[in-house]
Design a protein around this motif. Structure first.
Motif, PDB file in Angstrom:
ATOM      1  N   MET A   1     -56.863  62.303  43.582  1.00  0.00           N
ATOM      2  CA  MET A   1     -58.055  61.344  43.056  1.00  0.00           C
ATOM      3  C   MET A   1     -58.161  60.280  44.094  1.00  0.00           C
ATOM      4  SD  MET A   1     -57.646  59.274  39.419  1.00  0.00           S
ATOM      5  CE  MET A   1     -57.521  60.751  38.449  1.00  0.00           C
ATOM      6  N   SER A   2     -59.487  59.772  43.912  1.00  0.00           N
ATOM      7  CA  SER A   2     -59.983  58.641  45.010  1.00  0.00           C
ATOM      8  C   SER A   2     -59.835  57.465  44.577  1.00  0.00           C
ATOM      9  CB  SER A   2     -61.596  59.046  45.577  1.00  0.00           C
ATOM     10  OG  SER A   2     -62.205  58.530  44.322  1.00  0.00           O
ATOM     11  N   ASP A   3     -59.668  56.500  45.296  1.00  0.00           N
ATOM     12  CA  ASP A   3     -59.489  55.084  45.211  1.00  0.00           C
ATOM     13  C   ASP A   3     -60.593  54.531  44.055  1.00  0.00           C
ATOM     14  OD1 ASP A   3     -60.240  52.101  46.542  1.00  0.00           O
ATOM     15  OD2 ASP A   3     -58.555  52.338  45.329  1.00  0.00           O
ATOM     16  N   ALA A   4     -61.788  55.311  44.294  1.00  0.00           N
ATOM     17  CA  ALA A   4     -62.912  54.750  43.157  1.00  0.00           C
ATOM     18  C   ALA A   4     -62.861  55.061  41.908  1.00  0.00           C
ATOM     19  CB  ALA A   4     -64.032  55.209  43.957  1.00  0.00           C
ATOM     20  N   SER A   5     -61.927  56.165  41.664  1.00  0.00           N
ATOM     21  CA  SER A   5     -61.799  56.602  40.429  1.00  0.00           C
ATOM     22  C   SER A   5     -60.614  56.652  39.637  1.00  0.00           C
ATOM     23  CB  SER A   5     -62.240  58.071  40.010  1.00  0.00           C
ATOM     24  OG  SER A   5     -61.419  58.863  40.994  1.00  0.00           O
ATOM     25  N   ASP A   6     -59.708  55.969  40.523  1.00  0.00           N
ATOM     26  CA  ASP A   6     -58.184  55.641  39.923  1.00  0.00           C
ATOM     27  C   ASP A   6     -58.193  54.118  39.746  1.00  0.00           C
ATOM     28  OD1 ASP A   6     -55.421  55.652  39.520  1.00  0.00           O
ATOM     29  OD2 ASP A   6     -55.175  56.509  41.374  1.00  0.00           O
ATOM     30  N   PRO A   7     -58.190  53.684  38.221  1.00  0.00           N
ATOM     31  CA  PRO A   7     -57.833  52.353  38.366  1.00  0.00           C
ATOM     32  C   PRO A   7     -56.442  51.550  38.742  1.00  0.00           C
ATOM     33  CG  PRO A   7     -58.232  53.514  36.078  1.00  0.00           C
ATOM     34  CD  PRO A   7     -58.061  54.571  37.334  1.00  0.00           C
ATOM     35  N   ASP A   8     -55.409  52.554  38.662  1.00  0.00           N
ATOM     36  CA  ASP A   8     -54.184  52.005  39.313  1.00  0.00           C
ATOM     37  C   ASP A   8     -54.492  51.732  40.834  1.00  0.00           C
ATOM     38  OD1 ASP A   8     -52.936  51.906  37.021  1.00  0.00           O
ATOM     39  OD2 ASP A   8     -52.181  54.036  37.328  1.00  0.00           O
ATOM     40  N   ALA A   9     -55.011  52.674  41.440  1.00  0.00           N
ATOM     41  CA  ALA A   9     -55.176  52.535  42.925  1.00  0.00           C
ATOM     42  C   ALA A   9     -56.006  51.405  43.189  1.00  0.00           C
ATOM     43  CB  ALA A   9     -55.891  53.914  43.672  1.00  0.00           C
ATOM     44  N   ARG A  10     -57.284  51.158  42.411  1.00  0.00           N
ATOM     45  CA  ARG A  10     -58.082  50.156  42.545  1.00  0.00           C
ATOM     46  C   ARG A  10     -57.261  48.811  42.530  1.00  0.00           C
ATOM     47  NH1 ARG A  10     -61.659  52.938  39.461  1.00  0.00           N
ATOM     48  NH2 ARG A  10     -61.318  51.490  37.553  1.00  0.00           N
ATOM     49  N   ARG A  11     -56.544  48.611  41.542  1.00  0.00           N
ATOM     50  CA  ARG A  11     -55.802  47.303  41.291  1.00  0.00           C
ATOM     51  C   ARG A  11     -54.667  47.112  42.500  1.00  0.00           C
ATOM     52  NH1 ARG A  11     -56.040  48.642  35.907  1.00  0.00           N
ATOM     53  NH2 ARG A  11     -54.151  49.993  35.988  1.00  0.00           N
ATOM     54  N   ALA A  12     -54.032  48.261  42.841  1.00  0.00           N
ATOM     55  CA  ALA A  12     -53.356  48.034  44.180  1.00  0.00           C
ATOM     56  C   ALA A  12     -54.098  47.612  45.110  1.00  0.00           C
ATOM     57  CB  ALA A  12     -52.387  49.392  44.450  1.00  0.00           C
ATOM     58  N   ASN A  13     -55.315  48.267  45.361  1.00  0.00           N
ATOM     59  CA  ASN A  13     -56.047  48.043  46.591  1.00  0.00           C
ATOM     60  C   ASN A  13     -56.522  46.220  46.752  1.00  0.00           C
ATOM     61  OD1 ASN A  13     -58.813  47.879  48.071  1.00  0.00           O
ATOM     62  ND2 ASN A  13     -57.870  49.452  48.842  1.00  0.00           N
ATOM     63  N   ARG A  14     -56.628  46.025  45.437  1.00  0.00           N
ATOM     64  CA  ARG A  14     -57.342  44.614  45.112  1.00  0.00           C
ATOM     65  C   ARG A  14     -56.030  43.523  45.439  1.00  0.00           C
ATOM     66  NH1 ARG A  14     -60.523  46.290  40.737  1.00  0.00           N
ATOM     67  NH2 ARG A  14     -58.615  45.862  39.302  1.00  0.00           N
ATOM     68  N   ALA A  15     -54.987  43.996  44.963  1.00  0.00           N
ATOM     69  CA  ALA A  15     -53.564  43.204  45.299  1.00  0.00           C
ATOM     70  C   ALA A  15     -53.466  42.980  46.684  1.00  0.00           C
ATOM     71  CB  ALA A  15     -52.607  43.745  44.371  1.00  0.00           C
ATOM     72  N   GLU A  16     -53.506  44.053  47.282  1.00  0.00           N
ATOM     73  CA  GLU A  16     -53.397  44.063  48.725  1.00  0.00           C
ATOM     74  C   GLU A  16     -54.418  43.149  49.564  1.00  0.00           C
ATOM     75  OE1 GLU A  16     -53.523  48.074  50.793  1.00  0.00           O
ATOM     76  OE2 GLU A  16     -52.199  48.892  49.037  1.00  0.00           O
ATOM     77  N   HIS A  17     -55.550  43.246  49.083  1.00  0.00           N
ATOM     78  CA  HIS A  17     -56.774  42.347  49.760  1.00  0.00           C
ATOM     79  C   HIS A  17     -56.319  40.950  49.468  1.00  0.00           C
ATOM     80  CE1 HIS A  17     -58.990  45.896  50.530  1.00  0.00           C
ATOM     81  NE2 HIS A  17     -59.553  45.330  51.385  1.00  0.00           N
ATOM     82  N   LEU A  18     -55.919  40.582  48.321  1.00  0.00           N
ATOM     83  CA  LEU A  18     -55.527  39.345  47.723  1.00  0.00           C
ATOM     84  C   LEU A  18     -54.381  38.590  48.491  1.00  0.00           C
ATOM     85  CD1 LEU A  18     -56.441  37.097  45.845  1.00  0.00           C
ATOM     86  CD2 LEU A  18     -54.583  38.104  44.109  1.00  0.00           C
ATOM     87  N   ARG A  19     -53.276  39.543  48.830  1.00  0.00           N
ATOM     88  CA  ARG A  19     -52.182  39.194  49.429  1.00  0.00           C
ATOM     89  C   ARG A  19     -52.527  38.792  51.015  1.00  0.00           C
ATOM     90  NH1 ARG A  19     -49.594  42.824  46.320  1.00  0.00           N
ATOM     91  NH2 ARG A  19     -49.856  44.555  47.707  1.00  0.00           N
TER      92      ARG A  19
END
Length: 180
Positions: A1-19
């Motif tokens: 499942m790609s980052d764009a369609s996976d809400p958990d992956a999107r949240r993790a990606n946002r958290a990485e960018h925030l950190r």
């Protein structure tokens, strides 16, 4: 499942960018956290744009205005009576003469869009009186119901409110507003 369609992956990606943004801000020539809220906003903007060098181009501030049913049912829940909401909406529409939000917008080249989504009064005749302000009338209902006793909105009203909100945001973003 790609980052764009996976809400958990999107949240993790946002958290990485925030950190990453917080770490970069901490390296700048200032004590960590010294800019308070401004630093939190900057980190959030970095995460939203997925970059450590965010851009604020043609910013827009959207203010959605409405009355909540609990306040309408019990005036003691707010220091301001319900009619103040309509007065504030009119002041925002009047622009720089009456509204600190419009003055701030003009001083910072921020487009201001004021939206009636549920004011418990008829403000349909209110128009923008200043070039810095846009007025939208997207009322779903005359306020919400008293959430202490029942659902504030029906599922259909919620869907309609979200749809009307999107119908305001989409053209603002499409017109070039990079930060809403």
């Amino acid at each position: 499942m790609s980052d764009a369609s996976d809400p958990d992956a999107r949240r993790a990606n946002r958290a990485e960018h925030l950190r990453a943004a917080e770490a970069r801000l901490d390296l700048l020539a200032k004590p960590p956290g010294a800019l308070g809220t401004l630093e939190r906003w900057a980190a959030t903007l970095c995460a939203a744009q997925r970059t450590l060098r965010p851009v604020v181009a043609d910013p827009a501030a959207l203010i959605f205005v409405g009355d909540h049913g609990a306040k309408l049912a019990d005036a003691s829940l707010s220091p301001y009576p319900a009619h103040v909401t309509a007065s504030i909406f009119r002041a925002l529409a009047a622009g720089t003469r009456w509204s600190c939000a419009a003055v701030f917008g003009q001083a910072n080249d921020v487009r201001l869009v004021v939206v009636d989504v549920g004011i418990a009064a008829d403000v349909s005749a209110v128009r923008a009186a200043d070039a810095i302000v846009e007025v939208e009338h997207r009322k779903v209902a005359l306020g919400t119901r008293d959430f202490r006793r029942e659902a504030a909105m029906t599922a259909a009203q919620l869907d309609e409110a979200l749809s009307r909100g999107s119908s305001v945001v989409a053209p603002v973003a499409a017109s070039g507003a990079h930060t809403v």
